[in-house]
Write an enzyme that holds these catalytic residues in place. Sequence first.
Site, PDB file in Angstrom:
ATOM      1  N   HIS A 130      56.008  38.550  28.714  1.00  0.00           N
ATOM      2  CA  HIS A 130      55.191  39.539  29.854  1.00  0.00           C
ATOM      3  C   HIS A 130      55.816  40.544  30.081  1.00  0.00           C
ATOM      4  CE1 HIS A 130      52.474  41.555  32.897  1.00  0.00           C
ATOM      5  NE2 HIS A 130      51.407  41.342  31.772  1.00  0.00           N
ATOM      6  N   THR A 158      56.979  41.429  33.050  1.00  0.00           N
ATOM      7  CA  THR A 158      57.140  41.563  34.056  1.00  0.00           C
ATOM      8  C   THR A 158      58.057  40.455  33.862  1.00  0.00           C
ATOM      9  OG1 THR A 158      55.436  40.183  34.265  1.00  0.00           O
ATOM     10  CG2 THR A 158      55.130  42.637  35.267  1.00  0.00           C
ATOM     11  N   LYS A 159      58.321  40.314  33.141  1.00  0.00           N
ATOM     12  CA  LYS A 159      59.620  38.624  32.863  1.00  0.00           C
ATOM     13  C   LYS A 159      60.719  39.524  32.993  1.00  0.00           C
ATOM     14  CE  LYS A 159      56.020  35.671  34.003  1.00  0.00           C
ATOM     15  NZ  LYS A 159      55.249  36.577  33.861  1.00  0.00           N
ATOM     16  N   ASN A 160      61.354  38.871  32.546  1.00  0.00           N
ATOM     17  CA  ASN A 160      63.355  38.695  33.081  1.00  0.00           C
ATOM     18  C   ASN A 160      63.847  39.984  31.067  1.00  0.00           C
ATOM     19  OD1 ASN A 160      63.062  37.779  35.043  1.00  0.00           O
ATOM     20  ND2 ASN A 160      65.077  36.263  34.922  1.00  0.00           N
ATOM     21  N   TYR A 161      62.934  38.602  30.275  1.00  0.00           N
ATOM     22  CA  TYR A 161      62.995  39.329  28.915  1.00  0.00           C
ATOM     23  C   TYR A 161      61.343  39.761  28.354  1.00  0.00           C
ATOM     24  CZ  TYR A 161      67.429  37.251  30.104  1.00  0.00           C
ATOM     25  OH  TYR A 161      68.904  36.680  31.051  1.00  0.00           O
TER      26      TYR A 161
END
Length: 377
Positions: free
Chosen positions: A178, A180-183
């Site tokens: 998503h 909002t995630k790191n990747y």
Amino acid sequence: MIRFNVPPFTGKEMDYIRQAVENQKICGDGEFTRKCSEWIEKKTGTSKCLLTTSCTHATELAALLAQVGPGDEIIMPSFTFVSTADAFVLRGAVPVFVDIRPDTMNIDETLIEAAITEKTKAIVPVHYAGVGCEMDAIMDIARRHKLLVIEDAAQGIMAYYKGKALGAIGDFGCFSFHETKNYSMGEGGALLIAHEKDIEDAEIFREKGTDRSKYFRGQVDKYRWQNYGSSYLPSELNAAYLYAQLEMADAINDERIRIWNQYRNELEGLAGTGKIQLPYVPDYCVQNGHMFYIKTADQEERAALIDFLSENDILAVFHYVPLHSAPAGLKYGRFHGEDRYTTKESERLLRLPMYYGLKEGQVSYISGKVKEFYGFN
């Protein structure tokens, strides 16, 4: 305003999306899907990785593969995103919530065994903030009671428990990509499959119940409807966006860890006064800088701090409302035992801005404003 999150962007994303278009293959399972899947398999050591349209859908696939059905019980924490429970409720199962540990915010492994009944099908540990649950204990409980372990590693890519990649320890693991995630691929996820016996069924469920994957590998002359399923394949455009970041995964991870460490260094003096608490990471866990949070005295103090930071152009946010207290949680699930920490700790937790590209000066400014709120110089 310093935003809470900015989706990661490395600079190659648009080139790879253009390449996918020029390949005249923009639906699922093209060149970039293959590259992403192979990267994850190599990085985690899992037997098979299948990209999905979300971590929610990866968890739904895991529920299908686990043959979860009406009346089955699934043990999980209440402090988690709704998808952790939704995937099993859709199959007619009952989420059984147990309390969390106040140090890591992860499921309390010492409370799991007491929640097991003859209806229990699986345990779903959630690796909060990319810090691993006590997987040795959880796997031992699962083995002794013949239960499956489905890891919610939505926040766990590039994080490890005793040298093992989160998401690749249990029977199935679920990643999120998503924004909002790191990747990120905007919306997307991945299912990690530990056992080869589950791979063929997983491909069929993911491809609308057909053996289309075998057809494209030349293993059958035409694909047919084999079982129930759905469409869990992400577009090649999304996979192309993601692959640009996976190529730079180590650099992105290093930068997030640098930001995380700077927050900790700048706020540890304030934490030493007892006015706030900082995240705890066990020595045997390697976290991934997914999140930096602090804990305030209570919900009222947290609300005041959020308002203060907002007045100073900083967007800080709280996190999950425990599922057992939500309308659907009351309808579909139950809490086993006492809620000693889930509600109390969730009402104290405040997440500070964290993203690839957050500047050192911005972290100092944010930390300074937190200290100013508490009158700490």
